[in-house]
Design a protein around this motif. Sequence first.
Motif, PDB file in Angstrom:
ATOM      1  N   PRO A   1       0.872  -1.289   0.071  1.00 39.36           N
ATOM      2  CA  PRO A   1       0.158   0.094   0.083  1.00 39.36           C
ATOM      3  C   PRO A   1       0.908   1.315  -0.076  1.00 39.36           C
ATOM      4  O   PRO A   1       1.990   1.243   0.551  1.00 39.36           O
ATOM      5  CB  PRO A   1      -0.751  -0.038   1.149  1.00 39.36           C
ATOM      6  N   ALA A   2       0.333   2.262  -0.532  1.00 39.35           N
ATOM      7  CA  ALA A   2       1.058   3.545  -0.563  1.00 39.35           C
ATOM      8  C   ALA A   2       0.906   4.161   0.711  1.00 39.35           C
ATOM      9  O   ALA A   2      -0.082   4.121   1.288  1.00 39.35           O
ATOM     10  CB  ALA A   2       0.730   4.567  -1.695  1.00 39.35           C
ATOM     11  N   VAL A   3       1.932   4.726   1.035  1.00 41.12           N
ATOM     12  CA  VAL A   3       2.010   5.321   2.597  1.00 41.12           C
ATOM     13  C   VAL A   3       2.457   6.907   2.297  1.00 41.12           C
ATOM     14  O   VAL A   3       3.642   7.028   1.873  1.00 41.12           O
ATOM     15  CB  VAL A   3       2.787   4.714   3.553  1.00 41.12           C
ATOM     16  N   ALA A   4       1.750   7.807   2.371  1.00 37.43           N
ATOM     17  CA  ALA A   4       2.329   9.198   2.462  1.00 37.43           C
ATOM     18  C   ALA A   4       2.392   9.818   3.807  1.00 37.43           C
ATOM     19  O   ALA A   4       1.844   9.661   4.687  1.00 37.43           O
ATOM     20  CB  ALA A   4       1.174  10.029   1.489  1.00 37.43           C
ATOM     21  N   ALA A   5       3.920  10.226   3.973  1.00 36.68           N
ATOM     22  CA  ALA A   5       3.979  10.866   5.367  1.00 36.68           C
ATOM     23  C   ALA A   5       4.223  12.406   5.197  1.00 36.68           C
ATOM     24  O   ALA A   5       4.338  12.872   3.899  1.00 36.68           O
ATOM     25  CB  ALA A   5       5.295  10.107   5.826  1.00 36.68           C
ATOM     26  N   GLY A   6       3.979  12.762   6.346  1.00 34.22           N
ATOM     27  CA  GLY A   6       4.279  14.419   6.254  1.00 34.22           C
ATOM     28  C   GLY A   6       2.995  15.200   6.073  1.00 34.22           C
ATOM     29  O   GLY A   6       1.792  14.672   5.993  1.00 34.22           O
ATOM     30  N   SER A   7       2.867  16.372   6.090  1.00 30.53           N
ATOM     31  CA  SER A   7       1.818  17.186   6.181  1.00 30.53           C
ATOM     32  C   SER A   7       1.315  17.772   4.722  1.00 30.53           C
ATOM     33  O   SER A   7       2.135  18.305   4.081  1.00 30.53           O
ATOM     34  CB  SER A   7       2.276  18.427   7.092  1.00 30.53           C
ATOM     35  N   VAL A   8      -0.075  17.855   4.878  1.00 34.00           N
ATOM     36  CA  VAL A   8      -0.655  18.580   3.283  1.00 34.00           C
ATOM     37  C   VAL A   8      -1.157  19.896   3.969  1.00 34.00           C
ATOM     38  O   VAL A   8      -1.986  20.356   2.949  1.00 34.00           O
ATOM     39  CB  VAL A   8      -1.794  17.601   2.958  1.00 34.00           C
ATOM     40  N   ALA A   9      -0.967  20.229   5.064  1.00 36.09           N
ATOM     41  CA  ALA A   9      -1.775  21.423   5.777  1.00 36.09           C
ATOM     42  C   ALA A   9      -1.050  22.495   4.694  1.00 36.09           C
ATOM     43  O   ALA A   9       0.188  22.608   4.285  1.00 36.09           O
ATOM     44  CB  ALA A   9      -1.309  21.561   7.032  1.00 36.09           C
ATOM     45  N   GLY A  10      -1.907  23.704   4.459  1.00 37.68           N
ATOM     46  CA  GLY A  10      -1.622  24.841   3.651  1.00 37.68           C
ATOM     47  C   GLY A  10      -2.002  24.659   2.421  1.00 37.68           C
ATOM     48  O   GLY A  10      -1.978  25.690   1.631  1.00 37.68           O
ATOM     49  N   MET A  11      -2.536  23.414   1.663  1.00 37.09           N
ATOM     50  CA  MET A  11      -2.897  23.468   0.205  1.00 37.09           C
ATOM     51  C   MET A  11      -3.882  24.032   0.016  1.00 37.09           C
ATOM     52  O   MET A  11      -5.077  23.976   0.650  1.00 37.09           O
ATOM     53  CB  MET A  11      -2.945  21.861   0.020  1.00 37.09           C
ATOM     54  N   PRO A  12      -4.020  25.139  -0.948  1.00 35.15           N
ATOM     55  CA  PRO A  12      -5.204  25.861  -1.140  1.00 35.15           C
ATOM     56  C   PRO A  12      -6.108  25.155  -2.271  1.00 35.15           C
ATOM     57  O   PRO A  12      -5.514  24.325  -2.918  1.00 35.15           O
ATOM     58  CB  PRO A  12      -4.610  27.088  -2.035  1.00 35.15           C
ATOM     59  N   PHE A  13      -7.417  25.390  -2.033  1.00 37.65           N
ATOM     60  CA  PHE A  13      -8.400  24.615  -2.973  1.00 37.65           C
ATOM     61  C   PHE A  13      -9.620  25.522  -2.934  1.00 37.65           C
ATOM     62  O   PHE A  13      -9.927  26.359  -2.183  1.00 37.65           O
ATOM     63  CB  PHE A  13      -8.564  23.287  -2.519  1.00 37.65           C
TER      64      PHE A  13
END
Length: 465
Positions: A59-71
């Motif tokens: 399975p793919a595992v993404a670490a770290g933050s996605v905070a701050g992404m604009p949408f």
Amino acid sequence: MNTRDKTLETRANDDITASTDADDPGNALSRREMLVLGATGAAALASGAQAQETGADAPAVAAGSVAGMPFRAYVRYGTEGSVEDLTLRDIKPTQVLVRSRGSCGCYTVTTSVLGDFPQQTPTIPNHSGMGIVEAVGEQVRRVRVGDRVLVSGTPWCGQCHQCLTGTPEWCNYLAPGGVPNDPIADMADGTGVIEASVIGGLSEIVVAYEEYCVPIFSDLPDEQIAMLGDTGAVGVAATSVYDPVQIGQNVVIFGAGPIGLAAVQGARAQAAGRIIVVEPARYRRELAVEFGATTVLDPNEDTDTLVDRIRELCAPPTDRLDAGGQIAGRGLISMRGADLVVEASGYDRYPPAVETGPDTTGLLALRQAWEVTAPGGSLVTLAVQQGDIAFPGSAFCLSGKRIYGGQMAGMNVMRDTARFVTAMENGSVDIGAIITATPSLEDVRPAFQGVADRTELGVVITFPA
Ligand SMILES: [Zn+2]
Ligand SMILES: [Zn+2]
């Protein structure tokens, strides 16, 4: 490409590396090693161990933050409703970040989109979506970065009491109360924004709990997959989940909106005998015939005799009891009726711009649906009604009818979505033919007005790739 895009791309590449490493037996971890590594590190590395055990990719595992992404998203706030620029917060370890491609419009949420009642917490309306997985929390196993995924209106966890005891449509992860509905993003003034039903959908980004995510392995168009998060799937499920239609059986469907029309297609795909549709709007009756209805009835015509007419249509070809025949019976103890009845008409929350039925509360249609269900037959109720309904006690208790309160028509979304996809691929059902509008985020309001007016059928808010 901005910095955040680069970060995500790097993450995706890291995931591919992890998958490749999974082929290396040296990556296998013991349970003790996992405990020593801790949850985050173990999840990333254990994916290789699990892959070796199962022969599957890691399975793919993404670490770290996605905070701050604009949408951008359509947000109901106070008495307003408008497309807003938002800033994403970080996702939880059990959540999935989905880049939206489609979200199926639903009559149930018309008030949430169009209403001007005060909305205390800014909210992204709707309750389904589909798109591409862009990041996953460290505990997510079901979907991977890059997957095409349906965010279903109903979850499936496979572990709660309901999932284990045969009512997965009430999986306890279903909001409200199953999982926390915390803000996923912030408005420009810093106010937190939540997703309706922990899904939302009218947004470029959907943050969904893993239990709501169904990976899709198909090339079907995005808008068709989006219909499987709500109305399209519910209609097909109504004929194939609780008591599936058998070849040659009689089916009656009240209401030929997107759900009822999908039920017509489902009944046709199951090789039903008679498919009788009750619908006040002419254009919807015509479409029902196109999709396989053998008889369409206007409930405004001879309303008082509608039940008797349907019972006669469902009668076997003889009344000779020694030759498989049937007598009519009397009143509410009629022997005659349909093997499966689907109630998908609902009530008029807004005055329709097309012909409406004799009772805007929907309760008359519900009562008629019960009356035309044969002894031993099944009634699936799908619509939201207004008010309470009374039944004659003895007939209700003794008539041998099976009644299913059909939240999501009883779907186990992880089991049933895949077979609906196959049926769409082989042409057994054509959910795409029910879609009448694919507006952009900017046109959410007029699109939902068309849903409220009942001038539209399947409506999918679409997002450019
Ligand atoms: Zn819905
Ligand atoms: Zn569950």
